[in-house]
Design a protein around this motif. Structure first.
Motif, mmCIF file in Angstrom:
data_model
loop_
_atom_site.group_PDB
_atom_site.id
_atom_site.type_symbol
_atom_site.label_atom_id
_atom_site.label_comp_id
_atom_site.label_asym_id
_atom_site.label_seq_id
_atom_site.Cartn_x
_atom_site.Cartn_y
_atom_site.Cartn_z
ATOM 1 N N PRO A 1 0.966 -1.605 -0.294
ATOM 2 C CA PRO A 1 -0.118 -0.062 -0.383
ATOM 3 C C PRO A 1 0.849 1.589 0.075
ATOM 4 C CG PRO A 1 -0.599 -1.131 1.946
ATOM 5 C CD PRO A 1 0.783 -1.527 1.256
ATOM 6 N N CYS B 1 1.663 -0.492 -5.437
ATOM 7 C CA CYS B 1 0.863 -0.902 -5.339
ATOM 8 C C CYS B 1 0.193 -2.495 -6.049
ATOM 9 C CB CYS B 1 -0.822 0.006 -5.302
ATOM 10 S SG CYS B 1 -0.801 0.624 -7.120
ATOM 11 N N THR C 1 -8.373 -4.301 -2.450
ATOM 12 C CA THR C 1 -7.650 -4.282 -3.098
ATOM 13 C C THR C 1 -8.276 -5.053 -5.001
ATOM 14 O OG1 THR C 1 -6.000 -5.440 -3.467
ATOM 15 C CG2 THR C 1 -5.754 -3.197 -2.885
#
Length: 240
Positions: free
Chosen positions: A119, A135, A206
């Motif tokens: 992150p 990411c 995500t």
């Protein structure tokens, strides 16, 4: 038993300074793939992101001419120490990705780059540089894909390991667009380590763990697939 096979059987412990990546399952998977390439005297090999030098030393034991490169001084020093202890000739350099391949070509290009999704937008620092890769986990993978064709001789091979979390199909497509014949040569599945376990909530948010057991956001088995990407630069076509 040849020297390469013996390296797999008699795993000598390597020196790993604090902050340097200790060889793990991904290293061993890549080492097996490397030995299948028929590494021997005369092979020119680049080990990019050498860490402790495990891959570089394995290739040098087979007689290859090895250039081991890392951006971290501690990794460079660690590899140099391990080469001296093993009495193996290695060229060890501190360099970034682009400089490492500029103006040179190799028969074999191996890399175990950082590939753990992380992150935030800041670049990793300290020991995390050995595994955190942005990411989507592709911070260095994409750069390697783009640079590999210029670093390989005709018939030369790239071997790169990364997690199924990073999108192996994306890597194959990118290498194909760059003119290489790419495939997945090896797969294995391992339990999540402490870094991925600490990021479970973020990973679920995500949708990245679609290849980690269960569907997106459904981490049932908490396992990670590791893959070896093998990409070959075609030889020039023979004239008629």
């Amino acid at each position: 038993m040849n020297a390469c096979t013996a390296t797999l059987v008699r795993r000598r412990p390597l020196v790993t300074l604090p902050g340097v990546y200790t060889p793990q399952d991904d290293t061993r998977l890549l080492l097996h793939a490397l030995y299948r390439e028929g590494v021997g005297p005369g092979t020119e090999l680049l080990d990019l992101g050498t860490g402790s030098g495990a891959l570089a030393l394995g290739a040098a034991r087979c007689g290859a001419h090895v250039t081991a490169v890392d951006i971290a001084w501690r990794a460079v020093f660690t590899t140099w120490i391990n080469a001296r202890l093993a009495r193996l000739p290695l060229t060890v350099r501190r360099s970034d990705l682009a400089t490492a391949v500029r103006g040179r070509t190799f028969d074999l290009f191996v890399s175990n780059p950082p590939y753990v999704p992380a992150p935030g937008v800041s670049l990793p620092r300290g020991a995390a540089r050995a595994w955190d890769a942005g990411c989507d986990g592709r911070l260095l993978i994409d750069r390697i894909c783009d640079l590999a064709p210029a670093a390989l001789r005709p018939g030369g091979v790239l071997l790169m390991v990364h997690s199924g979390l990073c999108g192996a199909s994306d890597t194959l497509s990118r290498l194909g667009r760059a003119g290489l014949r790419a495939e997945i040569s090896d797969r294995t599945r391992i339990p999540f380590g402490p870094v991925l376990r600490s990021r479970l909530s973020w990973l679920r948010s995500t949708g990245l763990p679609h290849g980690a057991g269960g569907g997106a956001g459904q981490l049932v088995e908490l396992t990670e697939e590791l893959v070896i990407i093998r990409a070959e630069r075609p030889r020039a076509s023979a004239p008629y």
